[in-house]
Design a protein around this motif. Structure first.
Motif, PDB file in Angstrom:
ATOM      1  N   ASP A 198      63.685 -30.504 -20.447  1.00  0.00           N
ATOM      2  CA  ASP A 198      64.127 -29.433 -20.263  1.00  0.00           C
ATOM      3  C   ASP A 198      62.834 -28.584 -19.537  1.00  0.00           C
ATOM      4  N   THR A 234      68.989 -30.011 -14.615  1.00  0.00           N
ATOM      5  CA  THR A 234      69.855 -31.130 -15.237  1.00  0.00           C
ATOM      6  C   THR A 234      69.732 -32.149 -14.400  1.00  0.00           C
ATOM      7  N   GLN A 256      64.204 -43.893 -28.996  1.00  0.00           N
ATOM      8  CA  GLN A 256      65.414 -43.130 -29.103  1.00  0.00           C
ATOM      9  C   GLN A 256      66.337 -43.406 -30.201  1.00  0.00           C
ATOM     10  N   TYR A 303      75.470 -40.074 -27.384  1.00  0.00           N
ATOM     11  CA  TYR A 303      74.573 -39.111 -27.352  1.00  0.00           C
ATOM     12  C   TYR A 303      73.186 -39.653 -27.626  1.00  0.00           C
ATOM     13  N   ARG A 304      72.179 -39.429 -26.796  1.00  0.00           N
ATOM     14  CA  ARG A 304      70.922 -39.957 -26.817  1.00  0.00           C
ATOM     15  C   ARG A 304      69.767 -39.160 -26.977  1.00  0.00           C
ATOM     16  N   TYR A 305      69.010 -39.133 -27.904  1.00  0.00           N
ATOM     17  CA  TYR A 305      67.692 -38.285 -27.876  1.00  0.00           C
ATOM     18  C   TYR A 305      66.763 -39.451 -27.564  1.00  0.00           C
ATOM     19  N   ARG A 316      62.730 -40.150 -26.237  1.00  0.00           N
ATOM     20  CA  ARG A 316      61.286 -39.532 -26.054  1.00  0.00           C
ATOM     21  C   ARG A 316      60.367 -40.814 -25.714  1.00  0.00           C
ATOM     22  N   VAL A 349      60.786 -35.425 -23.448  1.00  0.00           N
ATOM     23  CA  VAL A 349      62.098 -35.431 -24.469  1.00  0.00           C
ATOM     24  C   VAL A 349      63.397 -35.355 -23.340  1.00  0.00           C
ATOM     25  N   LYS A 350      64.349 -36.127 -23.788  1.00  0.00           N
ATOM     26  CA  LYS A 350      65.687 -36.074 -23.218  1.00  0.00           C
ATOM     27  C   LYS A 350      66.559 -35.980 -24.050  1.00  0.00           C
ATOM     28  N   HIS A 351      67.695 -35.187 -23.656  1.00  0.00           N
ATOM     29  CA  HIS A 351      68.943 -35.368 -24.495  1.00  0.00           C
ATOM     30  C   HIS A 351      70.055 -35.768 -23.383  1.00  0.00           C
ATOM     31  N   THR A 352      70.718 -36.690 -23.731  1.00  0.00           N
ATOM     32  CA  THR A 352      71.568 -37.144 -22.880  1.00  0.00           C
ATOM     33  C   THR A 352      72.984 -37.485 -23.354  1.00  0.00           C
ATOM     34  N   ALA A 353      74.101 -37.069 -22.646  1.00  0.00           N
ATOM     35  CA  ALA A 353      75.518 -37.463 -22.998  1.00  0.00           C
ATOM     36  C   ALA A 353      75.897 -38.359 -22.124  1.00  0.00           C
TER      37      ALA A 353
END
Length: 175
Positions: free
Chosen positions: A2, A19, A119, A138-140, A142, A164-168
């Motif tokens: 983000d 995104t 992750q 879902y993946r967190y 880093r 840091v990434k949040h991924t679906a």
């Protein structure tokens, strides 16, 4: 990502990202279920939406990009929910190769960096056949302490917070 807070040339700066997209390929081994281990290769791409210096738009900035290639080793545990559905929990560790590029009114600056990455993974699996499953994960993700050195083109280098990434993700698994 983000946003990414860092210092550049002594100033506190923030890059905000749009995104982006991700492509993953995995190959692994399962022990008669519910445990799995897998090797994962990934590629992520995010354009930079804005770039500020001490809270105001950075002078001369037009756009940029953050590209990443990752190699991870994941350990996963599948928890049966119904005959066809299961819940996955897992974690992974590996490396992340990132390339950070800034374009402005001056010369384009870019550098790359290898960093340790880890992750957490959570997801749902639905068996659509005897050996095939559809999954939603879902993946967190880093990557730690990225640093980019733009010298001698630009007078400084970037160092700051972790990426840091949040991924679906949605995909198909064949076993």
């Amino acid at each position: 990502v983000d946003e990414w807070n860092h210092t550049f040339g002594g100033a506190n700066r923030t890059a905000t990202h749009e995104t982006g997209w991700l492509a993953l390929a995995t190959v692994g081994y399962s022990w008669s279920s519910p445990r799995r281990i897998e090797f994962e290769a990934g590629y992520r791409d995010n354009d930079i939406d804005g770039y500020t210096s001490n809270g105001v738009p950075a002078p001369g900035f037009l756009d940029g990009n953050l590209r990443e290639a990752s190699l991870m080793l994941n350990v996963l545990y599948d928890i049966p929910l119904t005959e066809r559905m299961s819940f996955t929990l897992g974690a992974g560790a590996g490396g992340d190769f990132s390339q950070f590029e800034l374009n402005g009114t001056g010369p384009t600056v870019e550098d790359d960096n290898w960093a340790f990455a880890y992750q957490g993974i959570a997801g749902l699996n639905y068996a659509i056949g005897q050996q095939t499953s559809l999954f939603l994960n879902y993946r967190y993700f880093r990557s730690t302490d990225p640093e980019y050195d733009f010298r001698p083109v630009s007078p400084g280098f970037l160092e700051g917070d972790d990426h840091v990434k949040h991924t679906a993700t949605i995909g198909l698994r064949y076993a």
